[in-house]
Structure formats: structure tokens, C-alpha cells
Design a protein around this motif. Structure first.
Motif, short mmCIF file in Angstrom:
data_model
loop_
_atom_site.label_atom_id
_atom_site.label_comp_id
_atom_site.label_asym_id
_atom_site.label_seq_id
_atom_site.Cartn_x
_atom_site.Cartn_y
_atom_site.Cartn_z
N ILE B 573 13.96 31.38 -18.72
CA ILE B 573 14.24 30.52 -17.56
C ILE B 573 13.02 29.68 -17.24
CG2 ILE B 573 15.98 32.03 -16.55
CD1 ILE B 573 13.78 33.02 -14.63
N ASN B 574 13.25 28.57 -16.61
CA ASN B 574 12.13 27.72 -16.25
C ASN B 574 12.33 27.12 -14.87
OD1 ASN B 574 13.78 25.19 -16.77
ND2 ASN B 574 13.69 26.03 -18.84
N ALA B 575 11.24 26.69 -14.32
CA ALA B 575 11.28 26.07 -12.99
C ALA B 575 10.22 24.98 -12.93
CB ALA B 575 11.04 27.12 -11.91
N TYR B 576 10.48 24.05 -12.06
CA TYR B 576 9.58 22.90 -11.99
C TYR B 576 9.48 22.42 -10.55
CZ TYR B 576 8.17 17.98 -12.21
OH TYR B 576 7.56 16.78 -12.00
N TYR B 577 8.28 22.03 -10.18
CA TYR B 577 8.13 21.35 -8.90
C TYR B 577 7.13 20.22 -9.08
CZ TYR B 577 7.05 20.21 -4.11
OH TYR B 577 6.87 19.52 -2.93
N GLY B 578 7.47 19.04 -8.57
CA GLY B 578 6.56 17.90 -8.64
C GLY B 578 6.51 17.17 -7.32
N TYR B 579 5.32 16.77 -6.96
CA TYR B 579 5.15 16.06 -5.68
C TYR B 579 4.24 14.89 -5.91
CZ TYR B 579 4.15 15.22 -0.75
OH TYR B 579 4.01 14.62 0.49
N GLU B 580 4.59 13.77 -5.35
CA GLU B 580 3.81 12.56 -5.61
C GLU B 580 3.69 11.74 -4.33
OE1 GLU B 580 5.11 10.03 -9.12
OE2 GLU B 580 5.66 8.72 -7.45
N ARG B 581 2.46 11.22 -4.11
CA ARG B 581 2.24 10.31 -2.97
C ARG B 581 1.55 9.08 -3.50
NH1 ARG B 581 3.41 9.07 1.48
NH2 ARG B 581 1.68 9.52 2.89
N THR B 582 2.09 7.91 -3.14
CA THR B 582 1.48 6.65 -3.52
C THR B 582 1.31 5.79 -2.28
OG1 THR B 582 2.66 6.78 -5.63
CG2 THR B 582 1.65 4.68 -5.08
N LEU B 583 0.08 5.35 -2.07
CA LEU B 583 -0.21 4.60 -0.84
C LEU B 583 -0.88 3.28 -1.20
CD1 LEU B 583 -1.66 7.72 0.87
CD2 LEU B 583 0.36 6.52 1.72
N GLY B 584 -0.45 2.23 -0.56
CA GLY B 584 -1.10 0.95 -0.76
C GLY B 584 -1.88 0.56 0.48
N ASN B 585 -2.84 -0.34 0.34
CA ASN B 585 -3.53 -0.81 1.55
C ASN B 585 -3.01 -2.18 1.95
OD1 ASN B 585 -4.74 -2.71 -0.08
ND2 ASN B 585 -6.78 -1.83 0.00
N TYR B 586 -3.60 -2.76 2.95
CA TYR B 586 -3.06 -3.99 3.51
C TYR B 586 -3.42 -5.22 2.68
CZ TYR B 586 -1.13 -1.70 7.56
OH TYR B 586 -0.35 -0.91 8.38
N LEU B 587 -4.07 -5.02 1.56
CA LEU B 587 -4.29 -6.15 0.65
C LEU B 587 -3.20 -6.19 -0.42
CD1 LEU B 587 -8.16 -5.84 0.21
CD2 LEU B 587 -6.91 -7.56 1.55
N THR B 588 -2.22 -5.31 -0.31
CA THR B 588 -1.10 -5.30 -1.27
C THR B 588 0.16 -5.79 -0.56
OG1 THR B 588 -0.53 -3.00 -0.76
CG2 THR B 588 -2.13 -3.38 -2.51
N ASP B 589 1.30 -5.65 -1.23
CA ASP B 589 2.55 -6.14 -0.65
C ASP B 589 2.79 -5.52 0.73
OD1 ASP B 589 3.40 -5.54 -3.90
OD2 ASP B 589 3.60 -7.56 -3.08
N ILE B 590 3.22 -6.34 1.64
CA ILE B 590 3.53 -5.89 3.00
C ILE B 590 5.01 -6.15 3.24
CG2 ILE B 590 3.05 -6.21 5.47
CD1 ILE B 590 0.66 -5.12 3.91
N ASN B 591 5.67 -5.18 3.74
CA ASN B 591 7.10 -5.36 4.01
C ASN B 591 7.29 -6.23 5.25
OD1 ASN B 591 9.70 -4.07 5.63
ND2 ASN B 591 10.00 -4.33 3.42
N ASN B 592 8.23 -7.14 5.17
CA ASN B 592 8.44 -8.10 6.27
C ASN B 592 8.94 -7.44 7.54
OD1 ASN B 592 7.70 -10.19 4.60
ND2 ASN B 592 9.80 -10.58 3.92
N GLU B 593 9.57 -6.32 7.41
CA GLU B 593 10.16 -5.69 8.61
C GLU B 593 9.21 -4.65 9.20
OE1 GLU B 593 14.65 -6.31 6.87
OE2 GLU B 593 13.84 -4.29 7.06
N THR B 594 8.71 -3.79 8.37
CA THR B 594 7.83 -2.75 8.89
C THR B 594 6.40 -3.24 9.03
OG1 THR B 594 7.33 -1.91 6.68
CG2 THR B 594 9.25 -0.97 7.82
N LEU B 595 6.09 -4.35 8.35
CA LEU B 595 4.74 -4.92 8.33
C LEU B 595 3.72 -3.93 7.81
CD1 LEU B 595 4.86 -6.82 11.75
CD2 LEU B 595 5.37 -7.70 9.47
N ARG B 596 4.15 -3.10 6.89
CA ARG B 596 3.25 -2.08 6.35
C ARG B 596 3.25 -2.12 4.83
NH1 ARG B 596 4.66 3.03 10.28
NH2 ARG B 596 3.46 2.26 12.04
N PRO B 597 2.18 -1.63 4.23
CA PRO B 597 2.16 -1.57 2.77
C PRO B 597 2.88 -0.32 2.26
CG PRO B 597 0.07 -0.79 3.63
CD PRO B 597 0.90 -1.17 4.82
#
Lengths: 575, 651
Positions: B573-597
Motif C-alpha cells: 500500500i502507499n500514501a502520499y501527501y503534497g503541499y505547495e505555496r506560491t506567493l508573488g509580490n507586487y511587482l508581478t501580476d496583480i488581479n484587477n478585482e482583489t488588487l493582489r498578487p
């Protein structure tokens, strides 16, 4: 009661006959076939001041293919072969460019230990005037450097060196052996399908033949041959049907002493060509006779052959007169050149390597030919409307590694075409084959030199409205193979073809009747040169790299003179 | 009265002549002066042995998309709620046969044959259809016309091999393709990395191993697993000539043909050529000269060309366990629009001896010039806009859009790109039950290149690539920032710190990885636990270690953990867990609605089973629950589960 007696007698004879079964391999399954990898890099250069902005000058192409045949022997008397072709074209990754096809399939075996049969695909041959696959002109006698590519074309089209035709149908053979007066009577019979009915106006067309070969002794043989290309009546809605039976007789005699050998070969026969229930169609009959006498002197190695023949103008034999080359084909490489994209005429280079010009099936009519390449025997020995004599002088001695042959032919038409005056044909050929290494004591590596020369001339005097005919063709080729390291050879080759003059070509209708003539004027030459190297892994496997240069000059064509440089890489194996 | 005088006469004649009947055979009859009939008369012989090997692989995927995910924002195409797919969009077949024969001691040939079966319910007497004669392809050009055998194909094509021993060495020639070839890291090779990867998602070409847990055991022991012939190599089609055991302990490779990037059926010249000449001093010491060059015509008239040249010198030196490996040289990319000239390429690796107590270290330095392009080497092109031969869409045969540069890419430790230099330190240490492998590194652009960064998502990587199965589309997804490539998807980030369109800042990259492998026995059964932690960042400020604050354009942290336990013989038997976080700063794409990267979170939870069905036959189940969400770009989220079943049998 009498009937029963005869039946039993015949059965007793048959059952008591000697049955010999061919020793069969114990393996039920084995594999046969061939594989090759071929690559071309071509470059076209045109001798013209106007820049060609349309034609692609450099072309790269190639493929790898395997013909894998599976031989199945379910029992000792039966063999089945199925061969598939897998081909991967150059540039195809991850399976793109792959093609599959069935190349051939047949079953063969022995019935009752007496009759050998083959059903499906097979190669078949009879005599030179009944069923014979003559070599293609110009390129068949080319040096080895060029033959490597021609061999690929021949292989793809099932053209073997035995001059047989690939057919689909059924064939069988058996022999009667005698203990007195004659040795053996061999019987061969074949029926193949040349064309299938479309259930409309196209009937089934079959080719059938039978050969009876009486082997009296090692001195004398005689044969009877019958072939017929015919439409099977009732297989279409077309009431008319084509028929072309050919009957021939053959005679071979041979006598030898310690120092002399004499041979006599003769074939004679007739043909009929008709279209049943077609009042517009012609009804032809004609005959032929071809006889050769050869005397050989073993001590000197000299052989002299005199041949005389007469082949009627209406003699038709599709099995022997069908050509390999279909001059209506178009070249695949550089099909059109110049900015106007004019069609490029077929050349030696195309004949050497392109499949698009080659024909696989028997034709009922005389096919088109190129007078500039061969105006004398475009249909081989069975070329109709020829009579005359050929003398050959040959030098071949087992102890001497040189063979040479000179032949002179003096022929003329049996009947003039469009005029009462017949054309006259004059041909001289010379071939030389020498294993030069054997002149140097202790030199084991091969040095092989070949020379071929052909000089053709066609003439006819002019008349009031008919211009004089004067057409000349010369073809000179030379090849050299030098084994510099063990199994590693350098190859050189050159072939030069030139043609000049004037003749008329016949314009034929659908029945192959001549109804007009068109003027045919040529003045040009073609040169093919090659330098290459080859490593022989074994007798059947080699790797070869070659640079070829082809030049075409034509004073009468609207196309400019041009040259094609070709780099070829070929890895070939047979198993 | 005798009614049949003729029959009697014939019978009497035959009787007197003592006739025997037989079939015509080569060995029993006297050959006539002119042979007629069936040809040839002699049996040409044949090959008595043929080697056949290969595998059968059934692969099926069931995907359940809980939330609709926008695949293309222009067409508003969304992923289907349920998707059943039989087969593998990695284009590997159900059945692969490797067929080879030996015609002599010196020559062999081989090809593979693959067969597809998609279980689409199209029942027929056979998979293919008859092709009318008018549509059949010709001998000369079989690709034109309707091709037969559409459920058959070749995976790697056909190869013919020849070997010959000479007095100056053993030579071999391989022609055809596809062949797998490597010269050196900077000329022709594929990325092997430091063998830090997860085994949970099986590759189509993965072997089954001798035992069920053999693969995991090998991974623990050797740090690597058995890979097939393509591992570390590149696909090549053409002729390869190799020489071994030459005088002076030299060897060579010469090659001419096509790499994947030269692929296609256009007859306009487009090819690669190169080779290697190597001298060995001992088992671990050698020097070599390597070269790979590519040349293609820009148009059918071949008036101009584009391509690259690459030449390097490589060495490997070992002294009492200390190893120094290096390669240096130059490369040049040329095209009608690029005349920048030659650039430098160099890579050095210094490794310490593998001691009993101290870990083994490896220090790597590399520098690849901005104008150096070689898509067959280990480094990616991130700075040169390559000339395109055609406008065929990516994924089409012959398209030059496939494998185009990814812009400035955040890459794994050990992966190189052009226009960059970098330094990394890796170490590994193994104990009886636990082993560690990790490293950190930093790299910087040599010259500022485009204001674009790309990165991928290690967690749910292959699941994501299955959203767009075919065609490798670029700029898709809800915000048109994903590009699908082979078994992966990368995301494009636009930067906002240029100066009126001119790129001002060089980008700097940091990579950190830590892999832990644990092996033990629980209740007498093998247990394996593997984990991989990654922390990567990209910024315009240099840092020797991964930046964890908003100075970084993008920072990404991933952690993956997998477990394998043999619950009983033949079952694991096998099991797997993966967790990933990716964060951009304000010099990258900014969403028009949330105004956040970007603020992305990805998670994957998996379980499965490996079952031994007998010798060389295994059944694998994998079930994965996956989620992904970008808190700032709200449409970019998906949530679902995926079940894959694979049955693989080697023979």
C-alpha cells in the motif's frame, strides 16, 4: 471392366511412382526479409541567368524500412509466407511518419508428393517471347556505384535478376521422369489475374500459360509454350473481350568435347491479337523466329555466337513485351523546375532511384518508349517488326580474370512504318569485366573494373513527304571498385549517355494501331558520376555512402541545362 | 472392341518408359538449359531466430472535477465534471513489441511495434478499414494517401545496427531512429538532476522491477531507480557511428541526422550533426572534445539559415576519492534576426570522497552565455527568441513551437539555463535506515532579459497536465498564463518593474531542496518513507539563500511525503501527501478585482496499492484528491479527485 482395368493400371503407375519429397526444415516458423535505411541530400543547380525563385533547390529525404516475412510450415509439405512492410520516414518522431502494409503473401507446397503449387504472390518466367521481364534500358548495365540504388527500385518492384514477373494467381508444376529415350518431361502451368472486374464495363483479365519442356538428354531439349492474356467473358457488362494467345516452340541442343562446345538455341511461334465482338478492333496474327548458334573454344576462351531473328510487325506477346519503365510517370524529386515550373523530363538519374516510373503489371498493348534511350530493342528480344542478325564475340576463360564481349547487330524493320522503306538499325556493344587484383600475385583485396559501351544508330532514307531518319545513341559507362581495407571498398562510376537525331514516333489508338506519326527530334546528353565508399558487413549487408553528380544538357528543350548533386547513405541488410 | 485405344497406348507407353511422377524440386531434377516456371528455384534461406520482447500496459484515468475549471478564458471551455480516459496521453501504447534479429555476428536490426486500444466501443471485424486503391499511398511516398493500420504505430521507430571489429578498434553504426544518444551535459544530454523526485506517480516507461518493493528499495539504496534507455539521453534520428577501444584508449561518436527540434517531413534541409572524441586515462579519468550543431533553412530556397554551433572540452579527474568534472566551451546561435555571436559555456563540479562519517559534498558552478542556445543540452533557453520555421501550432507534427523557450525559469537544483551563472552545494549522507540528500544554490542572469518568469507546480503536476491532454496549448487557463508541455504545466508571470518597456533588473534565483529517505521493517514487512522539501525564489536582489519575504518576485515552498508498506507478499500500500505555496509580490501580476498578487495553495492527498500479479506483471492503483486555489486570482482554482489504474506486464 476394361475401364476399371485402365484406371487401376494408371493408379498403380501413379501410386508406384517414385515420390520424392523435398527435405523440409524442422522449424515451424522462421523469418525472412530485408531492412534498409536510406537517406538522400539533393541539390539542384540550373544553368540559367534567370534566378529560379520557386523551385526548392535542396532536398533531404529518406526512410528506414523493414520487410519482415514470416514463414510458417504447418507440415512438411506446406509453407506459408506473409510479409509486412514497416516504414518510418525521415523526420518522423514518436511514431509519426510510420506506415504499414502487406508486401506479399502466398502458400506453396506439394500435393501428394507429385505436384508443386504456389498460390498468391509469386514470380514467374517462361521464355523470351512468352513471359520475360527484360531489364530496363540505360541503367541496367550501369556500374556498381549506380546499381546500389537501382537494386532498391528493382527489389521494391519484385524485379529479379532471373527476369521473372511478379504475378498474383496460381501456378503448379510437376515432372515425368523416364528411364529410356528421354529423361524428363516437365510441365508448368500458371494462371494469374492481371485485372479485376469492376462489375461495370471492365472484365476480369487473366494471364494463363503452360509450358512443356522435354529434356531428352543433356544434349537436347525441346519445349512447347502457350500463353494467353484474355478477358474472361461474362465478368462484365462489356460484350467485347481482349484475347492474345501466343504459341511457341523451343529447341536447345548442346554438344561438347574436351576443347569445344557447341550450342543451338531456337524459339519460334506465332501470336494472335483480337477483340471479340468489337467490329472496330483489328485482328492481328503474326509470327517470329529466333535462332542462335554458339561455338566455344575452351582453350582460348573464345565464344562466337550468331543469332538470326525475324519478329513480325504484328507479333504481340504481353508477357514478354511489357516494359518495366512507364514513361508516363513523373519524377518525384524536382518534378518541376524554373520559375515557370516546367515539367522536368525523365532522366537516367530518375530511372536509377525513383519508383514512380516503374510498372508492375502486364500490359496488353505496346507501352510508350523513349527512342533516345533505346530505339532498336525497346521491348527486348520480343520487339516486333525486327529482322536481322547479331554476331557476338566473347572472351571468357576460367583461368583468366577478364571477360570481354563485343556484339554487332544489323537489324531492320520487317515492314516500313508510314512508308515502304524499312528503318535500319545498327548496334555495337562492348563490355569488359576484369578482376585486376588477380594480376598481382599475392594481392587478395579486390580490384574490379567494368566497362560498357553501346552505340546505336537508326537510319531510313527520306521520301517525298517523309524526312530521312537518322538517330544516334551512345552510352559509355565505367566502374571501379577497390577494396582498400578488408571488406571496405571505394567505388567509382561514370555513365555518359548522348543522343542526337531525328525519327518519327508512332501515335497509336486504343487498340495499339498506328494512325499517325509525330516528329521526334533530340540533341542532348546526360552524365552521371559517382564516388563512394562501402563497408560489407557480410554478403548480404553493407553500409554505403556516395556522392553523385548528374548533369543534363538538352539543346532542343526549353528547360535550361541543370545538374543535381546527390549525397546518398544506404544501409542495407537481407536475411 | 477397345473403346479407348489412345488411353491404352499412353498407358502402355508410360509403362514401357517406366515413368515416375514427381514434383519438381531443386535436388531431384536435372535443371533444363532454360529454367521456367515459379522463381526463384533455390530457397533463399531465412532467419531462424527473432527476438521479441516488450510490454503490455493498460492505463486508465478517471477524473472527477468538483468545481468547474476554466481551461480557456477566450472560449470559456471548462474541464468536464467527469472524464474517463483509457490510454495514456503520454502517447505510450497498450502493447509495445521490441523485435530484433541478428543476421550475422556483425549485424543486428530492431524495431518496435506499438498498438493502441482506447476501448471506445467501436466494435468491428478489425480495427482498421480497407483502403480503396485510388487512395492507397505509393511506394515512393507512402505518407501521402490514406495510411493503413491506424491502430498500429511505432514508438521509437526502426533501428539498424552493424558492428565490425577492426585492427584499430570496435566500430558500430546505428541508423534509423529513434535512438537515444548523449554526448555531454552542454552538448547533448537530458536532465537527470540529483535523483530527488517522488515515486508516487509512475512514469509510463517505468519498469516493474524484480519484486514489488524492489523499485523503492533500489531508490533507497542507490539513490536512483532503473530507468529505461531514454534516461539522461536525447532522441535522435539519423546515423551514429561509434568507435571503442581505439588506439591510445580513445573512443569517438559521430552523428548526423535530426533531433526532435529538427523533426518534420519537410524536405527542406533541417538537421543536426556533431560528435565526441574521448581519451580515457583510467576508469575515472578522461578528457573529451564534444560538438553539436544544428542547421535549418529559413525558407524553401535555402537563402538563409538558422541554428547553433556548440563545441566544448570536457574532463573528469579523480584523486583519492576527490572528483573534479568540468566542461567548458562556446556556443553561438545564429538566425536572420540574431547576430550576437559566440558565448561562453562552462560547468564545473567538485565532489568530496564518500566517507563513513562525513557527508559527501558536491559543489557545482556553471555559466552559460546569453546568446548560447542548444535545446538538446542540459540547459534551457530562456533569453533568445528563437527563429520559427513555421506557424504550425504547438503539438502538430513538424511544429517548431514545441519546446520553445520558457523565458526566465525557476528551475530545479542542478538544472541550468542560458544567460545565467550559478553556484550550488549538494550533499548526501546515508545510514542504515535513513539517508539524506539536499542542497541549496543560487543563480543570476548575466544580462537582464524579458520581464517574464515561469515556474511549474510540483504538487499535482501531472494531474494538472491532464486538463489539456493534447496539443500542448500555450497561454491557457482562466487567466491565460498556463502552458501545457509534456507531463507538466508551467505558469507565466509578468513583471512590472521595467523602465518604459526596457528590462532593467537582472533576475536572481535561489533553490533549496532536502530529501529524506527512510527504510525499515514493521511487523516484518518493508516500510519506505520518502520526503522532498523544496524552497525556491526569484527576485531582483541577490541572496545566497532562498528569499522568504516580499523581496522575491515569486517564492515557492513545496513539501511532499510518500509512504510504501508491504502489507503482505504481493501487496504493497502507499500514501502520499503534497503541499505547495506560491506567493508573488507586487511587482508581478496583480488581479484587477482583489488588487493582489498571486497567493496560491495546492494540496494533494493520495493513496494506492501495488499488486504483484505474477512474474513481471503488476497492477497499480493510485487515488489522489487534489485542490488548488489562488486567493488573489479567484477563478484559478480546481478541486477534484483522480483515480488511475495501471496494469503492466513485461515479457
Amino acid at each position: 471392366m476394361k475401364r476399371t482395368f485402365y484406371t487401376r493400371l494408371i493408379l498403380a503407375l501413379l501410386l508406384g511412382s517414385h515420390v520424392s519429397a523435398q527435405a523440409q526444415d524442422d522449424k515451424k516458423i522462421s523469418f525472412t526479409g530485408a531492412a534498409r535505411s536510406l537517406f538522400y541530400a539533393d541539390k539542384l543547380t540550373q544553368d540559367t541567368s534567370a534566378i529560379d525563385t520557386v523551385t526548392i533547390p535542396k532536398l533531404n529525404s529518406g526512410h528506414v524500412l523493414v520487410d519482415l516475412g514470416i514463414n510458417i510450415r504447418p507440415n512438411k509439405n506446406t509453407e506459408i509466407l506473409a510479409m509486412v512492410r514497416l516504414r518510418n520516414d525521415y523526420g518522423g518522431f514518436w511514431g509519426s511518419g510510420v506506415t504499414f502494409d502487406l508486401r506479399q503473401m502466398y502458400v506453396k507446397g506439394v500435393i501428394g508428393g507429385i505436384v508443386k503449387y504456389q498460390l498468391g504472390d509469386f514470380n514467374y518466367r517462361m521464355t523470351r517471347y512468352t513471359m520475360w521481364n527484360y531489364d530496363q534500358e540505360v541503367i541496367s548495365n550501369a556500374p556498381l556505384a549506380f546499381q546500389q540504388q537501382t537494386d532498391l527500385v528493382n527489389y521494391d518492384h519484385f524485379y529479379n535478376s532471373d527476369h521473372s514477373w511478379r504475378q498474383q494467381g496460381a501456378s503448379l508444376g510437376f515432372a515425368l521422369q523416364f528411364s529410356r529415350f528421354v529423361q524428363e518431361l516437365q510441365v508448368n502451368a500458371v494462371t494469374t489475374r492481371v485485372k479485376t472486374s469492376d462489375f461495370g464495363l471492365t472484365p476480369d483479365r487473366l494471364f494463363s500459360g503452360i509450358n512443356l519442356q522435354l529434356v531428352q538428354s543433356k544434349y537436347l531439349e525441346a519445349g512447347f509454350n502457350y500463353v494467353n492474356l484474355y478477358d474472361v467473358p461474362g465478368t462484365s457488362k462489356n460484350a467485347s473481350g481482349f484475347q492474345n494467345p501466343v504459341y511457341t516452340g523451343t529447341l536447345q541442343a548442346r554438344y561438347e568435347t574436351k576443347n569445344w562446345e557447341a550450342k543451338l538455341d531456337a524459339e519460334f511461334g506465332n501470336s494472335k491479337t483480337r477483340f471479340k465482338n468489337d467490329t472496330l478492333a483489328p485482328d492481328w496474327k503474326d509470327k517470329f523466329m529466333d535462332g542462335s548458334a554458339t561455338i566455344s573454344q575452351n582453350q582460348t576462351g573464345l565464344h562466337v555466337t550468331v543469332n538470326t531473328k525475324i519478329v513480325g510487325s504484328a507479333f504481340r506477346s504481353p508477357g514478354a513485351q511489357t516494359k518495366r519503365i512507364d514513361y508516363n510517370g513523373l519524377p518525384q524529386a524536382y518534378q518541376r523546375i524554373t520559375s515557370n515550373q516546367d515539367l522536368r523530363q525523365l532522366t537516367m538519374l530518375d530511372l536509377m532511384r525513383e519508383s514512380s516510373f516503374y510498372n508492375l503489371q502486364l500490359h496488353p498493348y505496346l507501352m510508350d518508349f523513349a527512342p533516345r534511350y533505346d530505339n532498336i530493342t525497346p521491348y527486348g528480344d520480343a520487339t516486333p517488326n525486327r529482322q536481322g542478325m547479331t554476331i557476338k564475340l566473347k572472351y571468357a576463360k576460367k583461368s583468366i580474370p577478364v571477360t570481354a564481349e563485343f556484339a554487332h547487330s544489323q537489324l531492320q524493320e520487317v515492314r516500313g512504318e508510314g512508308t515502304l522503306l524499312p528503318r535500319k538499325f545498327n548496334r555495337n556493344t562492348f563490355t569488359l569485366d576484369a578482376k585486376l587484383n588477380e594480376f598481382f600475385k599475392g594481392w587478395k583485396k579486390q580490384i574490379h573494373l567494368t566497362l560498357n559501351y553501346r552505340d546505336d544508330k537508326t537510319t531510313r532514307e527520306g521520301e517525298d513527304l517523309v524526312k530521312a531518319v537518322d538517330l544516334k545513341t551512345n552510352c559509355l559507362s565505367a566502374g571501379l571498385e577497390i577494396e582498400v581495407l578488408k571488406s571496405f571498398d571505394l567505388l567509382f562510376g561514370i555513365q555518359q549517355l548522348s543522343y542526337k537525331g531525328f525519327d518519327y514516333t508512332a501515335v497509336r489508338n486504343t487498340y495499339s494501331e498506328i494512325f499517325n506519326f509525330s516528329e521526334y527530334r533530340v540533341d542532348g546528353n546526360e552524365t552521371l558520376q559517382a564516388i563512394g565508399a562501402r563497408y560489407r558487413f557480410s554478403e548480404k549487408t553493407f553500409l554505403s555512402a556516395q556522392l553523385n553528380q548528374f548533369q543534363s544538357k538538352n539543346a532542343l528543350s526549353s528547360l535550361p541545362d541543370y545538374s543535381i548533386k546527390q549525397f546518398m547513405l544506404l544501409f542495407q541488410m537481407k536475411f | 472392341m477397345n473403346r479407348h485405344p489412345y488411353v491404352l497406348a499412353i498407358v502402355a507407353f508410360l509403362f514401357c518408359m517406366q515413368v515416375s511422377l514427381h514434383a519438381q524440386f531443386d535436388t531431384t531434377i536435372r535443371r533444363p538449359m532454360t529454367e521456367m516456371g515459379m522463381m526463384p528455384k533455390k530457397d533463399p534461406g531465412g532467419l531462424k531466430n527473432l527476438q521479441v520482447s516488450g510490454y503490455y500496459r493498460f492505463y486508465a484515468t478517471y477524473q472527477r472535477q468538483i468545481d468547474p475549471y476554466v481551461l480557456n478564458s477566450i472560449t470559456k471551455d471548462t474541464a468536464l465534471p467527469r472524464n474517463i480516459f483509457i490510454g495514456d496521453d503520454s502517447q505510450l501504447p497498450n502493447l509495445l513489441l521490441n523485435i530484433s534479429g541478428k543476421t550475422s555476428d556483425k549485424t543486428t536490426w530492431g524495431f518496435d511495434l506499438m498498438m493502441f486500444q482506447f476501448l471506445q466501443g467501436n466494435i468491428g471485424t478489425s480495427y482498421g478499414k480497407q483502403i480503396p486503391d485510388s487512395l492507397r499511398p505509393s511506394i515512393q511516398s507512402p505518407l501521402l494517401g490514406t495510411r493503413l493500420g491506424s491502430s498500429l504505430g511505432m514508438n521509437l521507430g526502426m533501428n539498424l545496427h552493424g558492428n565490425f571489429k577492426t585492427s584499430v578498434g570496435d566500430l558500430s553504426v546505428h541508423v534509423g531512429g529513434i535512438q537515444w544518444v548523449a554526448l555531454s551535459d552542454l552538448t547533448m544530454a537530458s536532465f537527470k538532476g540529483y535523483n530527488r523526485f517522488m515515486l508516487y506517480e509512475r512514469n509510463p516507461w517505468d519498469p516493474t522491477g524484480k519484486s514489488l518493493s524492489g523499485r523503492y528499495d533500489q531508490y533507497f539504496e542507490q539513490g536512483s531507480i532503473e530507468q529505461d534507455t531514454r534516461w539522461g539521453n536525447r532522441a535522435f534520428e539519423g546515423i551514429v557511428l561509434q568507435g571503442k577501444d581505439m588506439p591510445g584508449k580513445t573512443s569517438f561518436i559521430l552523428m548526423a541526422g535530426k533531433t526532435e527540434l529538427n523533426g518534420g517531413f519537410s524536405q527542406v534541409p533541417n538537421f543536426s550533426f556533431g560528435g565526441k572524441l574521448r581519451k580515457d586515462f583510467s576508469a575515472k579519468r578522461f578528457i573529451s572534445i564534444n560538438s553539436l550543431n544544428s542547421r535549418a533553412s529559413t525558407d524553401s530556397l535555402s537563402t538563409d539559415h538558422f541554428g547553433f554551433y556548440m563545441a566544448t572540452a570536457e574532463f573528469n579527474w579523480d584523486y583519492k576519492g576527490w572528483g573534479l568534472k568540468g566542461e567548458l566551451g562556446g556556443g553561438k546561435y545564429y538566425s536572420p534576426t540574431n547576430t550576437a555571436g559566440w558565448g561562453e559555456v562552462l560547468q564545473f563540479k567538485l565532489s568530496t570522497p564518500a566517507g563513513k562519517r562525513a557527508p559527501q559534498f558536491e559543489l557545482q558552478y556553471y555559466r552559460i552565455g546569453a546568446n548560447v542556445v542548444n535545446n538538446s543540452a542540459l540547459f534551457w533557453n530562456t533569453s533568445v527568441k528563437e527563429y520559427r520555421v513555421n506557424e504550425l501550432p504547438a503539438g502538430s507534427v513538424g511544429s517548431s513551437a514545441v519546446l520553445q523557450p520558457f523565458s526566465s525559469s525557476m528551475v530545479r537544483l542542478g538544472q541550468m539555463t542560458n544567460n545565467r551563472q550559478g553556484l550550488s552545494l549538494n550533499l548526501q549522507k546515508s545510514f542504515k535506515k535513513i539517508s539524506f540528500s539536499g542542497g541549496f544554490g543560487f543563480a543570476s542572469e548575466l544580462t537582464p532579459s524579458a520581464s517574464v518568469i515561469t515556474y511549474n507546480h510540483p504538487v499535482n503536476q501531472i494531474t494538472r497536465s491532464r486538463f489539456w491532454r493534447w496539443g500542448f496549448p500555450a497561454n491557457v487557463g482562466p487567466y491565460q498564463r498556463y502552458s501545457d508541455i509534456y507531463r507538466d504545466v508551467y505558469e507565466t508571470v509578468n513583471l512590472d518593474d521595467d523602465s518604459s518597456g526596457a528590462v532593467v533588473y537582472k533576475k536572481h534565483f535561489n533553490m533549496s531542496e532536502l530529501q529524506t529517505k527512510f527504510r525499515s521493517k514493521v511487523f516484518g514487512r518493508e516500510l519506505y518513507i520518502f520526503s522532498l522539501l523544496q524552497a525556491n525564489s526569484s527576485s531582483r536582489d541577490f541572496s545566497p539563500i532562498t528569499i522568504t519575504d516580499e523581496r522575491a518576485y515569486i517564492r515557492q515552498y513545496t513539501s511532499e511525503l510518500e509512504l510504501y508498506y508491504a502489507i503482505r507478499p504481493g501487496y504493497l500500500i502507499n500514501a502520499y501527501y503534497g503541499y505547495e505555496r506560491t506567493l508573488g509580490n507586487y511587482l508581478t501580476d496583480i488581479n484587477n478585482e482583489t488588487l493582489r498578487p498571486r497567493n496560491q495553495t495546492g494540496q494533494g492527498i493520495g493513496c494506492g496499492m501495488d499488486i504483484d500479479l505474477g512474474r513481471n506483471t503488476r497492477l497499480y492503483f493510485r487515488h489522489r484528491w487534489y485542490t488548488f486555489k489562488d486567493a488573489s486570482f479567484e477563478q484559478d482554482h480546481f478541486h477534484g479527485r483522480e483515480l488511475t489504474v495501471e496494469l503492466k506486464s513485461f515479457f
